[in-house]
Every structure is written in structure tokens, then in C-alpha cells.
Design a protein around this motif. Structure first.
Motif, PDB file in Angstrom:
ATOM      1  N   LEU A   1      17.644  -1.875   7.247  1.00 23.36           N
ATOM      2  CA  LEU A   1      17.906  -1.910   8.698  1.00 23.36           C
ATOM      3  C   LEU A   1      17.881  -3.352   9.197  1.00 23.36           C
ATOM      4  O   LEU A   1      18.789  -3.790   9.925  1.00 23.36           O
ATOM      5  CB  LEU A   1      16.853  -1.078   9.444  1.00 23.36           C
TER       6      LEU A   1
ATOM      7  N   LEU B   1      18.140   4.119  16.833  1.00 24.49           N
ATOM      8  CA  LEU B   1      17.895   2.685  16.896  1.00 24.49           C
ATOM      9  C   LEU B   1      18.088   2.226  18.335  1.00 24.49           C
ATOM     10  O   LEU B   1      19.141   2.429  18.929  1.00 24.49           O
ATOM     11  CB  LEU B   1      18.882   1.948  15.989  1.00 24.49           C
TER      12      LEU B   1
ATOM     13  N   PHE C   1      -1.948   5.182  -8.311  1.00 27.39           N
ATOM     14  CA  PHE C   1      -1.657   4.176  -7.275  1.00 27.39           C
ATOM     15  C   PHE C   1      -0.741   3.083  -7.817  1.00 27.39           C
ATOM     16  O   PHE C   1       0.149   2.611  -7.116  1.00 27.39           O
ATOM     17  CB  PHE C   1      -2.966   3.577  -6.749  1.00 27.39           C
TER      18      PHE C   1
ATOM     19  N   PHE D   1       0.790  -1.226   0.000  1.00 24.61           N
ATOM     20  CA  PHE D   1       0.000   0.000   0.000  1.00 24.61           C
ATOM     21  C   PHE D   1       0.826   1.282   0.000  1.00 24.61           C
ATOM     22  O   PHE D   1       0.266   2.370  -0.017  1.00 24.61           O
ATOM     23  CB  PHE D   1      -0.946   0.015   1.205  1.00 24.61           C
ATOM     24  N   TRP D   2       2.152   1.159   0.069  1.00 28.11           N
ATOM     25  CA  TRP D   2       2.985   2.359   0.198  1.00 28.11           C
ATOM     26  C   TRP D   2       4.137   2.343  -0.797  1.00 28.11           C
ATOM     27  O   TRP D   2       4.513   1.291  -1.304  1.00 28.11           O
ATOM     28  CB  TRP D   2       3.560   2.435   1.619  1.00 28.11           C
ATOM     29  N   PRO D   3       4.732   3.506  -1.043  1.00 26.70           N
ATOM     30  CA  PRO D   3       5.880   3.565  -1.955  1.00 26.70           C
ATOM     31  C   PRO D   3       7.081   2.774  -1.412  1.00 26.70           C
ATOM     32  O   PRO D   3       7.240   2.618  -0.213  1.00 26.70           O
ATOM     33  CB  PRO D   3       6.214   5.061  -2.011  1.00 26.70           C
TER      34      PRO D   3
ATOM     35  N   VAL E   1      -9.424  -0.275   1.356  1.00 28.25           N
ATOM     36  CA  VAL E   1      -8.203   0.355   1.868  1.00 28.25           C
ATOM     37  C   VAL E   1      -7.911   1.695   1.193  1.00 28.25           C
ATOM     38  O   VAL E   1      -7.613   2.676   1.846  1.00 28.25           O
ATOM     39  CB  VAL E   1      -6.992  -0.592   1.727  1.00 28.25           C
ATOM     40  N   TYR E   2      -7.996   1.729  -0.144  1.00 21.99           N
ATOM     41  CA  TYR E   2      -7.560   2.946  -0.838  1.00 21.99           C
ATOM     42  C   TYR E   2      -8.644   3.529  -1.732  1.00 21.99           C
ATOM     43  O   TYR E   2      -8.396   4.473  -2.468  1.00 21.99           O
ATOM     44  CB  TYR E   2      -6.293   2.671  -1.653  1.00 21.99           C
ATOM     45  N   GLY E   3      -9.831   2.937  -1.704  1.00 24.54           N
ATOM     46  CA  GLY E   3     -10.901   3.401  -2.591  1.00 24.54           C
ATOM     47  C   GLY E   3     -11.277   4.849  -2.340  1.00 24.54           C
ATOM     48  O   GLY E   3     -11.020   5.385  -1.264  1.00 24.54           O
ATOM     49  N   ASN E   4     -11.886   5.461  -3.327  1.00 27.88           N
ATOM     50  CA  ASN E   4     -12.298   6.864  -3.243  1.00 27.88           C
ATOM     51  C   ASN E   4     -11.120   7.786  -2.980  1.00 27.88           C
ATOM     52  O   ASN E   4     -11.268   8.866  -2.428  1.00 27.88           O
ATOM     53  CB  ASN E   4     -13.361   7.055  -2.155  1.00 27.88           C
ATOM     54  N   GLY E   5      -9.949   7.322  -3.338  1.00 25.04           N
ATOM     55  CA  GLY E   5      -8.744   8.127  -3.166  1.00 25.04           C
ATOM     56  C   GLY E   5      -8.083   8.377  -4.501  1.00 25.04           C
ATOM     57  O   GLY E   5      -8.753   8.830  -5.434  1.00 25.04           O
ATOM     58  N   PRO E   6      -6.803   8.071  -4.616  1.00 24.38           N
ATOM     59  CA  PRO E   6      -6.073   8.344  -5.849  1.00 24.38           C
ATOM     60  C   PRO E   6      -6.589   7.503  -7.012  1.00 24.38           C
ATOM     61  O   PRO E   6      -7.274   6.505  -6.806  1.00 24.38           O
ATOM     62  CB  PRO E   6      -4.630   7.973  -5.504  1.00 24.38           C
TER      63      PRO E   6
ATOM     64  N   ALA F   1      -5.848  15.193   0.263  1.00 23.10           N
ATOM     65  CA  ALA F   1      -7.008  14.313   0.506  1.00 23.10           C
ATOM     66  C   ALA F   1      -6.640  12.854   0.254  1.00 23.10           C
ATOM     67  O   ALA F   1      -7.010  11.960   1.022  1.00 23.10           O
ATOM     68  CB  ALA F   1      -8.176  14.738  -0.381  1.00 23.10           C
ATOM     69  N   ASN F   2      -5.876  12.600  -0.816  1.00 26.29           N
ATOM     70  CA  ASN F   2      -5.463  11.225  -1.108  1.00 26.29           C
ATOM     71  C   ASN F   2      -4.574  10.658  -0.007  1.00 26.29           C
ATOM     72  O   ASN F   2      -4.669   9.480   0.329  1.00 26.29           O
ATOM     73  CB  ASN F   2      -4.731  11.161  -2.453  1.00 26.29           C
TER      74      ASN F   2
ATOM     75  N   VAL G   1      -6.508   9.327   2.729  1.00 25.20           N
ATOM     76  CA  VAL G   1      -7.143   8.048   2.412  1.00 25.20           C
ATOM     77  C   VAL G   1      -6.128   6.903   2.389  1.00 25.20           C
ATOM     78  O   VAL G   1      -6.374   5.827   2.929  1.00 25.20           O
ATOM     79  CB  VAL G   1      -7.867   8.140   1.043  1.00 25.20           C
ATOM     80  N   THR G   2      -4.971   7.131   1.779  1.00 28.75           N
ATOM     81  CA  THR G   2      -4.025   6.024   1.549  1.00 28.75           C
ATOM     82  C   THR G   2      -2.942   5.925   2.609  1.00 28.75           C
ATOM     83  O   THR G   2      -2.317   4.883   2.758  1.00 28.75           O
ATOM     84  CB  THR G   2      -3.294   6.193   0.204  1.00 28.75           C
ATOM     85  N   GLY G   3      -2.680   7.024   3.317  1.00 35.08           N
ATOM     86  CA  GLY G   3      -1.619   6.992   4.322  1.00 35.08           C
ATOM     87  C   GLY G   3      -0.240   7.325   3.789  1.00 35.08           C
ATOM     88  O   GLY G   3       0.732   7.271   4.533  1.00 35.08           O
ATOM     89  N   PHE G   4      -0.127   7.653   2.511  1.00 33.46           N
ATOM     90  CA  PHE G   4       1.189   8.090   2.029  1.00 33.46           C
ATOM     91  C   PHE G   4       1.039   9.256   1.062  1.00 33.46           C
ATOM     92  O   PHE G   4       0.015   9.391   0.408  1.00 33.46           O
ATOM     93  CB  PHE G   4       1.964   6.930   1.382  1.00 33.46           C
TER      94      PHE G   4
ATOM     95  N   PRO H   1       4.383  12.159  -4.773  1.00 30.04           N
ATOM     96  CA  PRO H   1       5.715  12.783  -4.850  1.00 30.04           C
ATOM     97  C   PRO H   1       5.688  14.302  -4.610  1.00 30.04           C
ATOM     98  O   PRO H   1       6.542  14.832  -3.896  1.00 30.04           O
ATOM     99  CB  PRO H   1       6.169  12.450  -6.271  1.00 30.04           C
TER     100      PRO H   1
ATOM    101  N   VAL I   1      -5.797  17.979  -3.679  1.00 27.23           N
ATOM    102  CA  VAL I   1      -6.217  16.598  -3.981  1.00 27.23           C
ATOM    103  C   VAL I   1      -5.210  15.606  -3.399  1.00 27.23           C
ATOM    104  O   VAL I   1      -5.586  14.574  -2.836  1.00 27.23           O
ATOM    105  CB  VAL I   1      -6.380  16.413  -5.507  1.00 27.23           C
TER     106      VAL I   1
ATOM    107  N   GLN J   1       2.706   4.531  -7.834  1.00 25.18           N
ATOM    108  CA  GLN J   1       3.345   4.841  -6.550  1.00 25.18           C
ATOM    109  C   GLN J   1       3.486   3.629  -5.623  1.00 25.18           C
ATOM    110  O   GLN J   1       4.211   3.690  -4.635  1.00 25.18           O
ATOM    111  CB  GLN J   1       2.546   5.948  -5.843  1.00 25.18           C
ATOM    112  N   THR J   2       2.753   2.548  -5.877  1.00 21.56           N
ATOM    113  CA  THR J   2       2.829   1.352  -5.024  1.00 21.56           C
ATOM    114  C   THR J   2       3.050   0.128  -5.927  1.00 21.56           C
ATOM    115  O   THR J   2       2.988   0.247  -7.147  1.00 21.56           O
ATOM    116  CB  THR J   2       1.521   1.136  -4.235  1.00 21.56           C
TER     117      THR J   2
END
Lengths: 363, 201
Positions: free
Chosen positions: A215, B185, A271, A203-205, A261-266, B50-51, B54-57, B60, B47, A274-275
């Protein structure tokens, strides 16, 4: 390298026709999907664990035990086992039991869970998430390796003279992955024990996970388990395929647009850029998955998320056919050809028993 | 070199919020010769913000804006007052910013509105928000109502801008430059040891 699928176990309305499976239908569909995974030649099926609607898999070892009885080769795993809110004694017992029933085809992935209310429902506090993960796993680790355990901690009743039964199959505990999407403390924990580290990167880059995995690799070497390249890494992936790329995009878009999880977003296009989400032809999935190795190094386990967002069972089974017939055979070959010398094999019970025996002979 | 980020949440173009932000940036530059000013306009990121919720990230472009703010030595934050508080866009930007990003960072807060009757929103909404983020907010908050753009008197907008910018510069001159933050760490033995119950051993 192992390839498989992981499921969240969500009951989601199909946005294209409004159909919502019953819990019974969804549970049986998860089993059908697991059996299909073995049929098409995949190595691993992992189920999530949840304690709130719209998710059904609250009892993973019940489901995995049933699947174990109906499969011969498939490794049964979790994504994830809640190390924070489950009693560590029960985890040690349940998964050792499953290990016997499945003839060793069991490993598990520890995760903290991010649903706030689940913690108080099980008598815990989400603010102690990391501390619970560390203390509880330290106990599970001892229960599987010491026949009689005296123990005292902060989060559960003390133990005096406790023996967790059954003892692990062949005296070798199930392999453990530690899953995390953001916490360096968990990468550090995995490294300390020489366990696997699973980065659910879907779900993330990728830059974020490159830091976490690096790490983990460095600390794995620091704790003397091998070189950084020998650390045991698992990754997620999320794909939707049709022979023609445009067909895949057209069919998947309504599911993407309404996905929990990501609907109604990008947009789907943003997506996928980026993922790791890949929507297209099997060849595009192959190409994208091979880039994971470039970002994260050689790794041992690749799990794909295939059954979510309300996709009908029939479609998921078609996806698994494509994955098993057209994608994974090529990935096996291509990853093997690229793999550096000395990289660890993916963990199996048989290999771990052999390694333990070899170590006993050496000493 | 000292870097000052300027966050402007104005929505119209041209925007009086951006106009105020520019005046504050220019005044800060005068008080702190050589300071580099980096402006983040939130309108173009609406936008993406807002995204991110929704997505957490972040996308760019948003990531670049967030990093500009995180890495800056000081911050000038300017919002229009909507419905008795900061605008939703302004708040959402700081919602997606890491909540440790502004720790110890000098911040000048400012706002625009149609009438001076909303000026205390700066004290009742913006100042506590930045206090929560453990930023150091300068004493003078600058509010510009429509009428201020035509005022000339001694204690008018220009003198408030100058006083606030001077306070920001003074704070910045005695705040060490930011270094890229590396999360420390904690070795595993230490994490385990921290959990030992007091009753054992």
C-alpha cells in the motif's frame, strides 16, 4: 542499504540468574551498545522512547546527543519518537538541535505509542492517536521548512509568527520514517510526504506487512515521488546467533520463554517459523534476512533488535561482533547483487543536501 | 452459495455442545437448501487461542478458523455454560476475532448445560456479546439441558432447534452475501481536512 540496531530500552531481569540491571547500568549499557555498533561497522543506532517503567529512554535526544559526541559515522535515529504525545514544536526543536550537534547524522521514526496511560499523562487521548499523528507531524513538517509559521490545530496552542530554532542543518530537515505495525493511515501519511515507511515486522507474520508495504509503495507512486520500487522502506529483524545453531537455541531459549512481549506463549520453534525471529548460526541469519527482500522488495534500512529480554551486556556485545563481522558484510554484498535498477539509496543528510542543491540548480 | 459457520466450544469428546451444534446446522441446512456448513471446533485450537492472546497474531490453523467465521454469511455459535456464562474458551475465540468481522451477520446462539436453570445465560451473556459485535442475533436462542436429550414433548428441544434454524434461514435469505471486506483507503488530503479546526478559514 543501511544496517543497524534498534533498542526498546527495557530493564528486564535476566531469567537465567535473576540479575536485574539498575537504570544507570541499563542506560550506560545502551550507550556501550551504540558505540559498539559503530565499532563493528553498522550504520544506524535507534532508541525507543518510553514514559513508563520498566523502560529507561524517556529522553532520546539527550542520549543520542551524548552518543553523537562519541561517534563519527553512526546515524542516530529513534524507534520510535512519539508523535502523538510529544509537543510537535519540541520535536522540531530537539531534533534540529541534535542534527547540528551530530553533523547531520540524525533521522527519526515517528510512532504513535500503544501504552494507554501515556496519552492522558501527556494531556492526550489514545482514541485520537491517528489524528494526533497526522496533525502533529503536519506541524513538524512545516516548522522545519518554513521560517515563520502561523498555525492553528486541534491539539495544541496556536502559533502566530513562530520560528522553530535552530533551523535544520544546511536547510535540510532530518529524514523521517513513519513506523506502523497495523495502520494503513500511517502508510498513506508516509507516502503523501515522500517519507520513509518502517514496518516493525518482528512480532507478526509477514503477510500482514506485505499488504502495508505494498500500500505504501503504491501510494508513494500515486503522490508522484517516484515508482513504487523507489519508495523508502525499513524493516525490523530479531536474531540470536552462535557459531553452532544448537548452541544459539539452547542459550536463547530461557530468554525467549520469559521475554516480555511473547514469553509464556508459543514455543521458540513456532515463533521462529511464524515471525522473522531467527535463532541459529550467522549463515541462518543471512539466509533469513535475504528472504525479506523476496517478501517486501528492495529496501533501504534493516534494523535488528539485539538487546532485550534480559540478555546481559556481554552477550549483546558478542552478538554485535557476529552481526558486524559475519552477517552484515555478506548481507551488504548479497543485497547489492540482487538490487534492481533505480532503487533509492538509503537516506543520508549529505545525499539529501546534494539532492536539494541539484534541484535548486535545475530550477 | 450461502455459507454458515458453526463454532462449537465443547470440551469433552463426544460433546453435547457439538451434538447441539450439529442438530442446529442440520436444521439450518433443511431450511436453506444448498447452504454450505463449515464447522470450527475450538477444543483443538485452545492453545493457539491462548498464544494469540499473548502474541497478538494467530497461528496458521487459528487464522483459518477465524477466516472461516469472518467469511461466512451466517454463524451458529454454541458454548457450554460454565460458571453462569459462556466458557472462557468460547469468549477468548471471539476476543481474538476482529471486532468488525461479524457486523450485520445473522447469528444463532445456543448453549448446553447440566440444568435448565442456566438457560438465561444465553440472554444475559451471549446475546449482548454478539450485539456488541453488531451481529444480528435471531430471536430464538436454543438451550439444551441434560434432560432435554430425553424429552419428546411438543415444545421440546427439537422444536426449538427447528424454530431457531428457521429464523436464521429467514434472516439469511434477506441478507446480502458477504464480500471480502477491503478496508477503505482514506486519501491523505481527506484525513488532513477532517482535522481542520472549525475556527480557521
Amino acid at each position: 542499504m543501511q544496517f543497524g540496531i534498534f533498542t526498546v530500552g527495557d530493564v528486564t531481569t535476566d531469567p537465567t540468574n535473576g540479575a536485574t540491571p539498575t537504570e544507570a547500568e541499563r542506560i550506560k549499557a545502551m550507550v556501550t551498545i551504540a558505540l559498539k555498533a559503530e565499532e563493528v561497522g553498522l550504520d544506524v543506532f535507534a532508541t525507543g522512547e518510553h514514559h513508563n517503567p520498566p523502560f529507561v529512554p524517556s529522553s532520546p535526544t539527550t542520549m543520542l546527543g551524548y552518543i553523537a559526541a562519541r561517534t563519527d559515522r553512526l546515524i542516530l535515529s529513534t524507534s520510535t519518537t512519539l508523535i502523538t504525545t510529544n509537543d510537535p514544536v519540541k520535536i522540531a526543536e530537539d531534533y534540529a538541535m541534535l542534527q547540528h550537534l551530530a553533523d547531520g547524522r540524525v533521522d527519526l521514526m515517528m510512532g504513535r505509542g500503544n501504552t494507554g496511560p501515556v496519552y492522558p499523562w501527556f494531556g492526550q487521548d489514545i482514541r485520537n492517536g491517528i489524528a494526533l499523528a497526522i496533525e502533529n507531524y503536519a506541524l513538524v513538517h512545516r516548522l522545519w521548512r518554513e521560517d515563520v509559521v502561523d498555525w492553528e490545530g486541534n491539539f495544541r496552542t496556536p502559533l502566530q509568527g513562530f520560528t522553530s530554532t535552530p533551523r535544520p542543518l544546511d536547510g535540510v530537515p532530518p529524514f523521517v520514517w513513519h513506523g506502523s505495525i497495523r495502520s494503513p493511515e500511517i502508510a498513506e501519511q508516509a507516502a503523501y510526504y515522500g517519507d520513509g515507511f518502517f514496518a516493525n515486522n518482528i512480532f507478526w507474520p509477514k503477510e500482514h506487512f506485505m499488504r502495508l508495504i505494498e500500500l505504501y509503495r503504491q501510494r508513494y507512486a500515486h503522490y508522484g515521488h517516484g515508482t513504487p520500487e523507489q519508495a523508502i522502506v525499513g524493516l525490523g529483524g530479531q536474531v540470536f546467533m552462535r557459531k553452532n545453531s544448537q548452541d544459539a537455541v539452547r542459550e536463547f531459549r530461557p530468554y525467549f520463554d520469559k521475554a516480555p512481549v511473547y514469553g509464556n506463549g508459543p514455543s521458540l520453534e513456532d515463533f521462529t517459523e511464524q515471525t522473522p525471529l531467527t535463532v541459529g548460526s550467522p549463515q541462518e541469519v543471512i539466509d533469513r534476512t535475504l528472504t525479506f527482500r523476496e517478501s517486501f522488495g528492495d529496501y533501504q534500512r534493516q534494523l535488528f533488535l539485539m538487546d532485550h529480554a534480559g540478555l546481559p551486556l556481554k552477550t549483546v556485545l558478542e552478538q554485535l561482533d557476529l552481526l558486524g563481522e559475519e552477517v552484515v558484510p555478506v548481507l551488504r554484498k548479497e543485497f547489492a547483487a540482487r538490487r534492481a535498477e533505480g532503487v533509492a539509496e538509503a537516506p543520508t543528510h549529505a545525499a539529501r543536501v546534494a539532492a536539494r542543491d541539484a534541484a535548486l540548480v535545475a530550477n | 452459495m450461502t455459507v454458515i459457520a458453526v463454532v462449537s466450544a465443547g470440551l469433552s469428546q463426544p460433546s453435547s455442545t457439538r451434538l447441539l451444534a450439529d442438530r442446529l446446522a442440520e436444521a439450518a441446512g433443511r431450511h436453506l437448501a444448498g447452504a454450505e456448513i463449515r464447522v470450527v471446533e475450538l477444543r483443538g485450537l485452545a492453545v493457539d487461542i491462548a498464544n494469540n492472546l499473548v502474541t497478538g497474531f494467530p497461528s496458521p490453523a487459528l487464522k483459518e478458523a477465524l477466516e472461516t467465521v469472518e467469511r461466512a454469511d451466517g454463524l451458529i455459535a454454541v458454548t457450554p455454560i460454565f460458571t453462569a456464562s459462556y466458557s472462557g474458551l468460547f469468549k477468548s475465540f471471539f476476543d481474538v476475532l476482529d471486532n468488525t468481522a461479524l457486523q450485520g451477520t445473522p447469528v444463532l446462539i445456543a448453549a448446553t448445560g447440566g440444568t435448565a436453570r442456566h438457560s438465561l445465560a444465553l440472554e444475559h451473556a451471549l446475546r449482548p456479546m454478539f450485539t456488541y459485535l453488531r451481529a444480528v442475533v435471531v430471536p430464538t436462542a436454543v438451550y439444551a439441558a441434560s434432560e432435554d436429550w430425553g424429552a419428546t414433548s411438543g415444545d421440546g428441544l427439537a422444536s426449538r432447534v427447528d424454530r431457531a434454524a428457521g429464523e436464521l434461514a429467514a434472516l439469511l435469505s434477506r441478507t446480502p452475501r458477504k464480500r471480502p471486506a477491503e478496508a477503505p483507503l482514506i486519501p491523505f488530503e481527506q484525513q488532513l481536512a477532517a482535522l481542520r479546526p472549525f475556527t480557521t478559514g
